[in-house]
Design a protein around this motif. Structure first.
Motif, PDB file in Angstrom:
ATOM      1  N   GLU A   1      32.966  44.457  48.009  1.00  0.00           N
ATOM      2  CA  GLU A   1      33.671  44.178  47.891  1.00  0.00           C
ATOM      3  C   GLU A   1      33.665  44.582  46.729  1.00  0.00           C
ATOM      4  N   LYS A   2      32.548  44.221  45.481  1.00  0.00           N
ATOM      5  CA  LYS A   2      32.331  44.094  44.763  1.00  0.00           C
ATOM      6  C   LYS A   2      32.265  45.284  43.306  1.00  0.00           C
ATOM      7  N   ARG A   3      31.974  46.543  44.762  1.00  0.00           N
ATOM      8  CA  ARG A   3      32.027  47.727  44.093  1.00  0.00           C
ATOM      9  C   ARG A   3      33.444  48.126  43.819  1.00  0.00           C
ATOM     10  N   GLU A   4      34.413  48.280  44.714  1.00  0.00           N
ATOM     11  CA  GLU A   4      35.935  48.067  44.896  1.00  0.00           C
ATOM     12  C   GLU A   4      35.822  47.562  43.869  1.00  0.00           C
ATOM     13  N   TYR A   5      36.079  46.098  43.581  1.00  0.00           N
ATOM     14  CA  TYR A   5      36.930  45.841  42.348  1.00  0.00           C
ATOM     15  C   TYR A   5      36.325  46.041  41.315  1.00  0.00           C
ATOM     16  N   TYR A   6      35.039  46.409  40.698  1.00  0.00           N
ATOM     17  CA  TYR A   6      34.433  47.064  39.977  1.00  0.00           C
ATOM     18  C   TYR A   6      34.756  48.853  38.988  1.00  0.00           C
ATOM     19  N   ILE A   7      35.615  48.934  40.155  1.00  0.00           N
ATOM     20  CA  ILE A   7      35.956  50.808  40.028  1.00  0.00           C
ATOM     21  C   ILE A   7      36.859  50.266  39.276  1.00  0.00           C
ATOM     22  N   LYS A   8      38.864  49.121  40.431  1.00  0.00           N
ATOM     23  CA  LYS A   8      39.381  48.876  39.954  1.00  0.00           C
ATOM     24  C   LYS A   8      39.708  48.242  38.378  1.00  0.00           C
TER      25      LYS A   8
ATOM     26  N   VAL B   1      44.659  39.280  35.802  1.00  0.00           N
ATOM     27  CA  VAL B   1      44.382  38.643  37.059  1.00  0.00           C
ATOM     28  C   VAL B   1      43.295  39.647  38.062  1.00  0.00           C
ATOM     29  N   LEU B   2      43.116  40.423  37.658  1.00  0.00           N
ATOM     30  CA  LEU B   2      41.935  40.797  38.385  1.00  0.00           C
ATOM     31  C   LEU B   2      40.353  41.317  37.978  1.00  0.00           C
ATOM     32  N   ILE B   3      40.413  41.039  37.095  1.00  0.00           N
ATOM     33  CA  ILE B   3      39.002  39.968  36.510  1.00  0.00           C
ATOM     34  C   ILE B   3      39.184  38.700  37.056  1.00  0.00           C
ATOM     35  N   GLY B   4      39.875  38.222  37.023  1.00  0.00           N
ATOM     36  CA  GLY B   4      40.478  36.117  37.109  1.00  0.00           C
ATOM     37  C   GLY B   4      39.666  36.562  38.671  1.00  0.00           C
ATOM     38  N   LYS B   5      40.334  36.905  39.464  1.00  0.00           N
ATOM     39  CA  LYS B   5      39.767  37.443  40.729  1.00  0.00           C
ATOM     40  C   LYS B   5      38.642  37.893  40.895  1.00  0.00           C
ATOM     41  N   PHE B   6      37.835  38.612  40.224  1.00  0.00           N
ATOM     42  CA  PHE B   6      36.638  39.265  40.828  1.00  0.00           C
ATOM     43  C   PHE B   6      35.851  38.217  40.337  1.00  0.00           C
TER      44      PHE B   6
ATOM     45  N   GLY C   1      45.869  47.755  40.500  1.00  0.00           N
ATOM     46  CA  GLY C   1      46.898  46.927  41.018  1.00  0.00           C
ATOM     47  C   GLY C   1      46.947  46.890  42.638  1.00  0.00           C
ATOM     48  N   ILE C   2      46.859  47.939  43.061  1.00  0.00           N
ATOM     49  CA  ILE C   2      47.188  47.977  44.856  1.00  0.00           C
ATOM     50  C   ILE C   2      46.162  46.889  45.479  1.00  0.00           C
ATOM     51  N   VAL C   3      45.785  46.184  45.214  1.00  0.00           N
ATOM     52  CA  VAL C   3      44.823  45.086  45.670  1.00  0.00           C
ATOM     53  C   VAL C   3      46.168  44.026  45.961  1.00  0.00           C
ATOM     54  N   PHE C   4      46.839  43.930  45.374  1.00  0.00           N
ATOM     55  CA  PHE C   4      48.445  42.534  44.881  1.00  0.00           C
ATOM     56  C   PHE C   4      49.070  43.422  45.261  1.00  0.00           C
TER      57      PHE C   4
ATOM     58  N   LEU D   1      51.776  38.536  28.419  1.00  0.00           N
ATOM     59  CA  LEU D   1      50.141  38.341  28.356  1.00  0.00           C
ATOM     60  C   LEU D   1      48.972  37.380  28.230  1.00  0.00           C
ATOM     61  N   ILE D   2      49.994  36.288  27.603  1.00  0.00           N
ATOM     62  CA  ILE D   2      49.493  34.518  27.408  1.00  0.00           C
ATOM     63  C   ILE D   2      49.338  34.669  30.015  1.00  0.00           C
ATOM     64  N   ALA D   3      50.058  34.634  30.053  1.00  0.00           N
ATOM     65  CA  ALA D   3      50.686  34.170  30.845  1.00  0.00           C
ATOM     66  C   ALA D   3      50.069  35.093  32.170  1.00  0.00           C
ATOM     67  N   ALA D   4      49.628  35.289  31.727  1.00  0.00           N
ATOM     68  CA  ALA D   4      48.726  36.310  33.305  1.00  0.00           C
ATOM     69  C   ALA D   4      47.556  36.026  32.730  1.00  0.00           C
ATOM     70  N   LEU D   5      46.872  35.554  31.548  1.00  0.00           N
ATOM     71  CA  LEU D   5      45.424  34.555  31.922  1.00  0.00           C
ATOM     72  C   LEU D   5      45.715  33.606  31.831  1.00  0.00           C
ATOM     73  N   SER D   6      46.302  33.047  31.378  1.00  0.00           N
ATOM     74  CA  SER D   6      46.649  31.805  32.157  1.00  0.00           C
ATOM     75  C   SER D   6      46.507  31.397  33.348  1.00  0.00           C
ATOM     76  N   MET D   7      46.898  31.927  34.085  1.00  0.00           N
ATOM     77  CA  MET D   7      47.083  31.814  35.107  1.00  0.00           C
ATOM     78  C   MET D   7      45.481  32.661  36.586  1.00  0.00           C
ATOM     79  N   SER D   8      44.866  33.514  35.296  1.00  0.00           N
ATOM     80  CA  SER D   8      43.323  33.424  36.047  1.00  0.00           C
ATOM     81  C   SER D   8      42.372  33.013  35.580  1.00  0.00           C
TER      82      SER D   8
END
Length: 802
Positions: free
Chosen positions: A166-173, A278-283, A223-226, A779-786
């Protein structure tokens, strides 16, 4: 030649030769070929390194990969029988938020043949109770795949492999996203500079095309995971976080394409940053969950996958998988190896480190016929033992199973959070659309301004923080309890013990060491040790054990002829009754003797200690006076519990004078003696009638009824097998400090759950209105959500800090 999957030897002519992964592999059947391909397709090829030279049963399955889930080896390894039904644990893949969990639960619960579904968001573990006559496991997996998710069997020993995948997939994306964001920022700088200093339309078009080129792979690859979650949410009309993210990013992307042709301002950099942030936040959230569950995985990591087994001591030992060992087999253990199954020692002696079970630092010296427990470590020399329980039924696997199951039952407070989260995304999408209409038609602003405000509202809302608030804190609390040798059967007991206000304590084995020693004996007639020993050997109560040890140590058993009693009746806490050679013998407390009409002498001594009476027919033959020492940590633990506002009550079946002495030494003001198991249970009922939240701590043997009546039953680890079956919490190291820690961890965890809920609700209450007023850009909204999800995870990890 060996089969590449099951490792069994076959004639080369009988094997199927298949070219896989650039080289030839050989299989004894299509089933083994299917499983081999499945493991490599799932990135689980490390499985073959883990089993080493062990052999497996051939997989009796068809060609299709899904059929491997219906194979006999899969069933034996991963499925548990429960009456006429089966229980299966799966790990779901592509789960991103609580709505994903709800969707899977809803679809699976409606599937014919599935009776019960429970999915834990912290580790994505789904526990299913199903009817094997109505549905196959492969059909269950197919249902999960049909709604856009995937699943594999929950095997703690292989979870690290899945986590790495799972971490490998996140790393690549993430690498693709970060690379594109870094480059698109230079383009954005050039565009903003051009707005102030002037820019030709040709150069603007070139920069817009470059922004489009860099934003596209971020949206559709990173963004495929989303996208997966969003499409499933749309298909089954269950809005989730993925739908919010993709809706916001896609609207900004489509508008930017439209704005490029009109020569207006574009937002390609915002699209790339929204997805990447958001992807970094999920990771980081996945990393936080993994950190919290690591302490639980350590239990499985230390258990061996194979053992050396023979059917008898004289046969040659062969290495086989632990699941294939049968009761009665003889297992050989070398120094430095971990015991895999419960059994009885055959060698003369053995030195075992049992700290993995009870936390006891000093090793235990074992003699022939002593019990050997799975999880213990052989220290000084090899030994043999005969297996008494299968691998699944052995003590360590019971503990592991208990820890795993504890994550499935949700605290009541989580149900409230889940209810809010379930409808959260729908409410946010409605608010966002309403905000767009207000800005567009009431405030009469430009279309692009109204659209950007709507996008900010969609992106800034974070259902994940609310969904994580309870489960991540519960997970950390359970892991912290495990470090202190405390097992919670269910996560919801953390909440219950946090609200408890009274602790009822048994004496023997709970407050005291439980090792009663005879201090004095008074004989009224000549003792018949033969009958007495035969009776005592049938009773595991500490008083009986103490008297039996005294007789053995004094040499009273050496010349005895083994007596077989005609009849024996267990009287639990009161004692035992037996018949032999036409006479009735009684051994126990004074109430038992009075109940059966024994004449009580006037000069009967009554000391402040435990007294064991031995009587024949209607006459008392002897009195044994026993005393037990109080546990070293009991007084400090009681005083700290009382300081926390918890009322402590001593409730014992022992003599009232003994209870008074122990209570006085420990500072307990309320105590009761001579209590039968049913009287203890009635006492618990009376406390409930007074509105008390009751916790009872006992030894798990004579207190089983009272433990089951209590809101929380804490069993001390002295009788571990029975303790696990009758209690809600097990203190493995048998200490009062463990009881104190149970309260501390429960209260601390519950406090952090409330903090997490407050943080997540406060975040959404503050940020959503800010976004609706146009004060937050996408942009700030995405950072804030994560950051909001990470804040909840980080706050939960603070439970470890105290």
């Amino acid at each position: 030649m060996q089969c590449s999957h099951c490792h069994l030897e076959f004639d080369e002519k009988r094997l199927l030769k298949v070219h896989i992964n650039g080289h030839d592999e050989y299989f004894c059947c299509k089933g083994c070929e299917g499983v081999y391909k499945l493991l490599y397709a799932e990135g689980l090829e490390d499985f073959y390194n883990k089993i080493g030279a062990n052999t497996l049963e051939p997989a009796k399955i068809l060609d299709e990969n899904l059929d491997s889930f219906d194979s006999t080896p899969f069933f034996e390894r991963y499925v548990r029988q429960k009456d006429n039904y089966c229980e299966l644990a799966l790990v779901l893949e592509r789960i991103h938020c609580i709505a994903c969990v709800w969707l899977n639960e809803k679809i699976l619960a409606k599937t014919t043949g599935i009776l019960k579904v429970n999915i834990n968001y912290t580790n994505n573990k789904a526990t299913l109770l199903y009817d094997p006559k109505s549905i196959k496991i492969s059909e269950i997996i197919q249902v999960i795949r049909s709604i856009g998710y995937d699943a594999h069997a929950y095997d703690p020993r292989l979870q690290e492999t899945y986590a790495q995948k799972e971490k490998r997939e996140y790393y690549i994306k993430m690498v693709v996203g970060i690379f594109c964001v870094m480059n698109i920022m230079w383009i954005a700088v050039a565009q903003y500079a051009g707005y102030f200093s002037g820019i030709t339309s040709q150069m603007r078009n070139i920069l817009n095309f470059a922004g489009f080129t860099l934003a596209t792979p971020v949206l559709f690859f990173s963004g495929i995971v989303f996208w997966r979650g969003a499409l499933s949410a749309f298909k089954y009309k269950t809005p989730n976080m993925d739908l919010l993210v993709i809706s916001g990013a896609s609207l900004a992307y489509l508008y930017s394409i439209y704005a490029s042709f009109k020569g207006e301002e574009t937002y390609f950099e915002s699209v790339a940053m929204i997805i990447t942030f958001v992807l970094i936040g999920k990771f980081l959230e996945v990393r936080g969950k993994k950190s919290a569950v690591d302490s639980l995985d350590k239990l499985n990591a230390q258990m061996p996958l194979s053992v050396r087994v023979a059917k008898s001591e004289s046969e040659e030992f062969k290495e086989v998988s632990v699941e294939s060992v049968c009761v009665g087999d003889v297992v050989q253990v070398f120094a430095g190896e971990r015991v895999a199954l419960d059994g009885v020692l055959l060698s003369e002696n053995a030195l075992c480190d049992e700290s993995a079970i009870n936390g006891e630092a000093l090793p235990r010296q074992k003699s022939a016929k002593d019990s050997i427990y799975s999880g213990s470590l052989a220290l000084d020399m090899p030994f043999l033992y005969r297996v008494s329980k299968t691998y699944k039924e052995s003590l360590m696997m019971q503990i592991v199973s208990l820890v795993e199951d504890s994550l499935n039952a949700r605290p009541k407070i989580q149900e409230m959070a889940n209810f809010i989260t379930r409808y959260f995304s729908s409410v946010i999408l409605s608010l966002a659309f309403g905000t767009f209409l207000y800005w567009e038609y009431v405030l009469n602003v430009s279309f692009d301004k109204a659209l950007m405000v709507m996008i900010s509202v969609i992106i800034i809302a974070c259902p994940c923080a609310l969904a994580l608030a309870t489960p991540i804190a519960s997970l950390v609390g359970l892991g912290e309890a495990l470090k202190h040798r405390i097992l919670f059967k269910e996560a919801r007991f953390l909440e219950t013990i946090a609200k408890a206000n009274i602790l009822v304590l048994d004496k023997t084995g709970t407050l005291t060491e439980g090792r009663l020693k005879v201090q004095n004996v008074r004989e009224f007639e000549r003792l018949d040790y033969g009958v007495l020993v035969a009776m005592l050997e049938q009773n595991a109560h500490p008083v009986s054990r103490g008297v039996l040890e005294f007789i053995k140590e004094s040499g009273g058993c050496e010349s005895l002829i083994k007596i077989k009693l005609d009849k024996i009746t267990q009287k639990s806490a009161r004692g035992i009754l037996a018949e032999w050679s036409g006479s009735v013998y009684l051994g126990g407390n004074l109430e038992l003797l009075k109940e059966h009409g024994v004449k009580i002498p006037q000069d009967l001594e009554n000391r402040d200690c435990s007294v064991f009476y031995f009587a024949k027919d209607t006459k008392i033959i002897a009195q044994f006076f026993l005393q037990d020492s109080i546990k070293q940590d009991a007084k400090i633990a009681i005083s700290k519990l009382q300081a926390k506002g918890i009322d402590c009550v001593l409730l014992s079946g022992d003599h009232l004078g003994v209870c008074e002495r122990v209570a006085g030494e420990l500072g307990i003001t309320e105590f009761y003696g001579n209590q039968s198991p049913l009287e203890k249970a009635d006492f618990i009922d009376k406390l409930h009638a007074q509105g008390k939240v009751v916790v009872m701590a006992g030894d798990g043997i004579n207190d089983s009824v009272a433990l089951s009546k209590s809101d929380i039953g804490i069993a001390m680890g002295g009788g571990i097998d029975l303790a696990i079956s009758v209690s809600d919490i097990v203190v493995l190291d048998d200490s009062m400090q463990g009881v104190l820690e149970s309260f501390r961890i429960g209260r601390r965890t519950y406090r952090f759950i409330l903090q997490n809920l407050a943080l997540s609700l406060l975040y959404n209450a503050l940020t959503i209105p800010l976004a609706m007023t146009g004060l937050v850009i996408p942009l700030i909204a995405a950072l804030s959500m994560s950051l909001s999800s990470l804040l909840v995870v980080g706050n939960s990890l603070r439970i470890k800090g105290e």
